[in-house]
Design a protein around this motif. Structure first.
Motif, PDB file in Angstrom:
ATOM      1  N   ASP A 163       0.747  -1.232   0.108  1.00 44.33           N
ATOM      2  CA  ASP A 163      -0.007   0.163  -0.027  1.00 44.33           C
ATOM      3  C   ASP A 163       0.832   1.283   0.169  1.00 44.33           C
ATOM      4  N   ARG A 164       2.041   1.089   0.455  1.00 41.44           N
ATOM      5  CA  ARG A 164       2.952   2.271   0.540  1.00 41.44           C
ATOM      6  C   ARG A 164       3.034   2.772  -0.856  1.00 41.44           C
ATOM      7  N   ILE A 165       2.852   4.333  -0.982  1.00 46.23           N
ATOM      8  CA  ILE A 165       2.728   5.292  -1.982  1.00 46.23           C
ATOM      9  C   ILE A 165       3.608   4.947  -2.984  1.00 46.23           C
ATOM     10  N   TYR A 166       4.802   5.201  -2.429  1.00 50.00           N
ATOM     11  CA  TYR A 166       6.003   5.122  -3.347  1.00 50.00           C
ATOM     12  C   TYR A 166       6.422   3.857  -3.712  1.00 50.00           C
ATOM     13  N   VAL A 167       6.115   2.978  -3.168  1.00 48.07           N
ATOM     14  CA  VAL A 167       6.173   1.477  -3.628  1.00 48.07           C
ATOM     15  C   VAL A 167       5.182   1.009  -4.906  1.00 48.07           C
ATOM     16  N   LYS A 168       4.081   1.302  -4.693  1.00 41.56           N
ATOM     17  CA  LYS A 168       2.855   1.114  -5.369  1.00 41.56           C
ATOM     18  C   LYS A 168       3.179   1.909  -6.829  1.00 41.56           C
ATOM     19  N   LYS A 169       3.466   3.040  -6.686  1.00 37.52           N
ATOM     20  CA  LYS A 169       4.060   3.689  -7.769  1.00 37.52           C
ATOM     21  C   LYS A 169       5.018   3.466  -8.718  1.00 37.52           C
ATOM     22  N   ALA A 170       5.943   3.024  -8.035  1.00 37.88           N
ATOM     23  CA  ALA A 170       7.288   2.312  -8.469  1.00 37.88           C
ATOM     24  C   ALA A 170       7.175   1.158  -9.189  1.00 37.88           C
ATOM     25  N   VAL A 171       6.193   0.382  -8.642  1.00 34.12           N
ATOM     26  CA  VAL A 171       5.821  -1.062  -9.271  1.00 34.12           C
ATOM     27  C   VAL A 171       4.936  -0.664 -10.522  1.00 34.12           C
ATOM     28  N   ASN A 172       4.077   0.229 -10.448  1.00 36.51           N
ATOM     29  CA  ASN A 172       3.340   0.279 -11.689  1.00 36.51           C
ATOM     30  C   ASN A 172       4.108   0.938 -12.833  1.00 36.51           C
ATOM     31  N   TRP A 173       5.045   1.851 -12.525  1.00 38.01           N
ATOM     32  CA  TRP A 173       5.998   2.820 -13.280  1.00 38.01           C
ATOM     33  C   TRP A 173       6.795   1.388 -14.090  1.00 38.01           C
ATOM     34  N   ALA A 174       7.261   0.352 -13.241  1.00 41.93           N
ATOM     35  CA  ALA A 174       8.050  -0.629 -13.812  1.00 41.93           C
ATOM     36  C   ALA A 174       7.268  -1.464 -14.942  1.00 41.93           C
ATOM     37  N   LEU A 175       6.223  -1.755 -14.558  1.00 42.02           N
ATOM     38  CA  LEU A 175       5.218  -2.580 -15.344  1.00 42.02           C
ATOM     39  C   LEU A 175       4.879  -1.900 -16.429  1.00 42.02           C
ATOM     40  N   ARG A 176       4.727  -0.738 -16.648  1.00 44.14           N
ATOM     41  CA  ARG A 176       4.170   0.207 -17.730  1.00 44.14           C
ATOM     42  C   ARG A 176       5.398   0.364 -18.549  1.00 44.14           C
ATOM     43  N   SER A 177       6.747   0.463 -17.969  1.00 44.55           N
ATOM     44  CA  SER A 177       7.862   0.529 -18.824  1.00 44.55           C
ATOM     45  C   SER A 177       8.216  -0.736 -19.499  1.00 44.55           C
ATOM     46  N   ILE A 178       7.853  -1.621 -18.884  1.00 43.70           N
ATOM     47  CA  ILE A 178       8.487  -2.981 -19.679  1.00 43.70           C
ATOM     48  C   ILE A 178       7.375  -3.197 -20.840  1.00 43.70           C
ATOM     49  N   GLY A 179       6.175  -2.633 -20.680  1.00 38.54           N
ATOM     50  CA  GLY A 179       5.003  -2.936 -21.730  1.00 38.54           C
ATOM     51  C   GLY A 179       5.354  -2.072 -22.775  1.00 38.54           C
ATOM     52  N   LYS A 180       6.141  -0.833 -22.504  1.00 35.15           N
ATOM     53  CA  LYS A 180       6.507   0.057 -23.654  1.00 35.15           C
ATOM     54  C   LYS A 180       7.750  -0.247 -24.401  1.00 35.15           C
TER      55      LYS A 180
END
Length: 232
Positions: A163-180
Motif C-alpha cells: 500500500d505504500r505510495i512510493y512502492v506502488k507507484k514504482a511497481v506501476n512504473w516498472a510494469l508500464r515501462s516493460i510494456g513500452k
C-alpha cells in the motif's frame, strides 16, 4: 575540483525556501538539504564532469544536495555492489532514490540481481529502488531479451499489494515501462496487469487500472528493442 570548492559552490546556490516548497508540494522530506534547484545541480555536474573520487567524497559529506550531485558525476562502471548497499539505506525520499536508481544503478552490470534482491526488502525506499531501477533498466539495456523482463513479472505481482505510495507507484512504473519496450512485451505486460487486477487489494487494483489505461491506449507507440515471439 576539491570537495571544499564544490561545497562552497553548493552553499552559494542554496535556497532554504526550496526545501520547504519541495516538502509541501512533492513530499520530498530531507535532512541537511540546501534546497538547490535540479537544473543548477545539472549545470554544476556538467562543469565538473565525471570524477569518481570527488563523487564518493561528496556522498560521504552527508549533505543532501552533494549526494544528488554524486549521482550525476559518477560513472555507472565505477559503482560497486558494496557502494549500492552502503548508499541504499540512506535514501529518505523518492527524489534521491530515483536519481541513483535511474542515473546509476540501472546502468550497472548488477542491475538485474539488485532488482531481485531489493524487491524483497522491507524499507519503502529500498523496495522503490528495486522497481525504479527496473523501470529505468527497460531503457538502459537495449539488447536484453524479452525473457529477462518477463522474469520480473512475478516480483511485480508480489509487490502489487504493497500500500505504500512510493512502492506502488514504482511497481506501476516498472510494469508500464516493460510494456513500452516493444509490442511483444506490451502484450505480456497487459496480461500481467489483468492478472493483478484480479487481486482483491486496493493497491493492486490501482496499479492494474493505471497500467492498463496506458498500455491499452491506441496512442501508445511501443519502442522496438530486441524482440522475441510472444506466446500465450
Amino acid at each position: 575540483m576539491k570537495v571544499s570548492q564544490v561545497i562552497e559552490q553548493l552553499h552559494r546556490l542554496a535556497n532554504p525556501e526550496k526545501v520547504a516548497f519541495k516538502k509541501a508540494k512533492y513530499n520530498i522530506v530531507t535532512t541537511n538539504a540546501l534546497g538547490i534547484y535540479m537544473k543548477d545541480l545539472n549545470l554544476l555536474a556538467k562543469e565538473i564532469g565525471n570524477d569518481k573520487p570527488l563523487a564518493l567524497a561528496l556522498f560521504d559529506t552527508g549533505l543532501y544536495d552533494a549526494q544528488i550531485l554524486c549521482s550525476k558525476i559518477l560513472k555507472p562502471k565505477d559503482v560497486t555492489p558494496a557502494l549500492m548497499e552502503q548508499w541504499l539505506p540512506t535514501f529518505e525520499n523518492w527524489e534521491i532514490c530515483d536519481s541513483f536508481s535511474m542515473g546509476l544503478f540501472s546502468k550497472t552490470s548488477f542491475a538485474q540481481s539488485k532488482i531481485v534482491e531489493w524487491s524483497r526488502r522491507e524499507r519503502e525506499f529500498e523496495i522503490r529502488a528495486a522497481f525504479a531501477t527496473l523501470a529505468s533498466y527497460t531503457m538502459a539495456d537495449k539488447k536484453a531479451a524479452n525473457e529477462i523482463y518477463e522474469s520480473f513479472y512475478s516480483l511485480i505481482i508480489k509487490a502489487a499489494t504493497d500500500d505504500r505510495i512510493y512502492v506502488k507507484k514504482a511497481v506501476n512504473w516498472a510494469l508500464r515501462s516493460i510494456g513500452k519496450r516493444n509490442s511483444d512485451l506490451r502484450k505480456s505486460a497487459i496480461a500481467t496487469a489483468i492478472k493483478i487486477s484480479e487481486i482483491d487489494h486496493a493497491a493492486a487494483k490501482w496499479i492494474a487500472k493505471d497500467a492498463l489505461n496506458e498500455l491499452q491506449s491506441e496512442k501508445l507507440k511501443p519502442l522496438d528493442y530486441p524482440r522475441s515471439i510472444y506466446r500465450l
